[in-house]
Write an enzyme that holds these catalytic residues in place. Structure first.
Site, PDB file in Angstrom:
ATOM      1  N   GLU A 143       0.823  -1.215   0.000  1.00 30.22           N
ATOM      2  CA  GLU A 143       0.000   0.000   0.000  1.00 30.22           C
ATOM      3  C   GLU A 143       0.854   1.261   0.000  1.00 30.22           C
ATOM      4  O   GLU A 143       1.595   1.506   0.951  1.00 30.22           O
ATOM      5  CB  GLU A 143      -0.922   0.034   1.226  1.00 30.22           C
ATOM      6  CG  GLU A 143      -1.792   1.284   1.273  1.00 30.22           C
ATOM      7  CD  GLU A 143      -2.545   1.444   2.586  1.00 30.22           C
ATOM      8  OE1 GLU A 143      -3.533   2.203   2.590  1.00 30.22           O
ATOM      9  OE2 GLU A 143      -2.147   0.837   3.592  1.00 30.22           O
ATOM     10  N   ASP A 178      -5.736   2.845  -1.597  1.00 33.69           N
ATOM     11  CA  ASP A 178      -6.495   3.640  -0.639  1.00 33.69           C
ATOM     12  C   ASP A 178      -6.752   4.983  -1.309  1.00 33.69           C
ATOM     13  O   ASP A 178      -5.817   5.751  -1.555  1.00 33.69           O
ATOM     14  CB  ASP A 178      -5.689   3.799   0.653  1.00 33.69           C
ATOM     15  CG  ASP A 178      -6.477   4.477   1.759  1.00 33.69           C
ATOM     16  OD1 ASP A 178      -7.247   5.405   1.453  1.00 33.69           O
ATOM     17  OD2 ASP A 178      -6.313   4.076   2.926  1.00 33.69           O
ATOM     18  N   GLN A 204      -9.406   1.004  -0.094  1.00 32.50           N
ATOM     19  CA  GLN A 204      -9.834   1.624   1.156  1.00 32.50           C
ATOM     20  C   GLN A 204     -10.323   3.034   0.878  1.00 32.50           C
ATOM     21  O   GLN A 204      -9.940   3.655  -0.123  1.00 32.50           O
ATOM     22  CB  GLN A 204      -8.702   1.635   2.187  1.00 32.50           C
ATOM     23  CG  GLN A 204      -8.379   0.241   2.706  1.00 32.50           C
ATOM     24  CD  GLN A 204      -7.225   0.220   3.682  1.00 32.50           C
ATOM     25  OE1 GLN A 204      -6.277   0.989   3.574  1.00 32.50           O
ATOM     26  NE2 GLN A 204      -7.287  -0.685   4.645  1.00 32.50           N
ATOM     27  N   GLU A 240     -11.518   2.606   6.097  1.00 36.14           N
ATOM     28  CA  GLU A 240     -10.434   2.972   7.003  1.00 36.14           C
ATOM     29  C   GLU A 240     -10.481   4.478   7.268  1.00 36.14           C
ATOM     30  O   GLU A 240      -9.601   5.236   6.858  1.00 36.14           O
ATOM     31  CB  GLU A 240      -9.074   2.561   6.421  1.00 36.14           C
ATOM     32  CG  GLU A 240      -7.970   2.595   7.482  1.00 36.14           C
ATOM     33  CD  GLU A 240      -6.599   2.253   6.933  1.00 36.14           C
ATOM     34  OE1 GLU A 240      -5.874   1.515   7.598  1.00 36.14           O
ATOM     35  OE2 GLU A 240      -6.252   2.748   5.835  1.00 36.14           O
TER      36      GLU A 240
END
Length: 258
Positions: A143, A178, A204, A240
């Site tokens: 990530e 994300d 995310q 998240e």
């Protein structure tokens, strides 16, 4: 409709971690994710999932000593054995909990460090880890994390993440996108998602810039959710974000989606 997973590290903090599974299920979630499960016996975490009819979407490999500042070790020279021990520990948890995807954190590097040296360590570690996970049918994700929230983190852009993924070439190695981090670092979320679709293993969400519920700020989440459906994204979307207040009071964005 995206498959949303409540992030139990950030959400439902009104109750202790073991009770967050029931809280997420009561709120309508069918899946959860969290940073680390290792403070609890794997049998307990597995039971909390089963008792609440929840799927485990994602968790992270051991990051090193979080309390003294470690944020993973995949790119850190001299910690290769510790990293691989964490790989095997994470696999054990994943197999018990039925988790399909594990995230390996890259780690922090000092200013002026030789990035190519760290990159070579990172590539070697990830290649070995991906091969180990593949033996069990598991996916490894990396990530990119924005440099505002985590200065010094080795991997900060989707572009570099996918370049590393392609260099390693293991089919079960993917990049976690994300949207919060990607918007801060690169923007152009829709095209970045489309152009890298086959290499994205987990998503995310959170608002930008405040990292709250995805119903405020500069990212158009209804558009992105439709894009995920239009592209046929079948993975999980981890929530998240840090709730503005009580978690349940901020779930209006998810009406009709859970």
């Amino acid at each position: 409709m995206p498959n949303f997973a409540a992030n139990l590290t950030l959400m439902f903090n009104e109750v202790p971690f073991p009770e967050r599974f029931a809280a997420a299920a009561k709120a309508g979630f069918k899946a959860v994710e969290f940073l680390f499960p290792y403070d609890y016996p794997v049998a307990d975490v597995t039971r909390w999932l089963k008792d609440n009819h929840l799927k485990s979407a994602l968790f992270n490999m051991p990051p090193g000593n979080w309390g003294v500042g470690d944020r993973g070790m995949a790119s850190i020279p001299g910690r290769e054995e510790e990293f691989m021990a964490g790989v095997h520990k994470a696999i054990g948890y994943a197999l018990s909990m039925g988790t399909p995807t594990i995230h390996a954190m890259a780690g922090l590097i000092p200013d002026g460090a030789d990035r190519q040296w760290h990159r070579s360590i990172y590539v070697n570690n990830l290649a070995l880890a991906a091969k180990e996970l593949a033996k069990h049918g598991l996916t490894l994700v990396i990530e990119p994390i924005n440099t505002r929230d985590m200065p010094g983190y080795f991997l900060s852009t989707q572009a570099e993440g996918h370049a590393i993924r392609q260099k390693i070439g293991e089919p079960n190695l993917k990049v976690q996108m994300d949207f919060y981090h990607a918007q801060i670092m690169e923007g152009d979320l829709s095209m970045t998602f489309k152009n890298n679709f086959d290499g994205i293993g987990h998503i995310q969400i959170a608002s930008v810039p405040a990292r709250h519920e995805p119903d405020e700020g500069e990212v158009n989440y209804p558009h992105l959710f439709k894009l995920l459906d239009d592209m046929g994204y079948a993975g999980y979307v981890g929530c998240e974000y840090r709730p503005r207040g009580k978690t349940e009071d901020g779930l209006g964005w998810a009406t009709g989606l859970l």
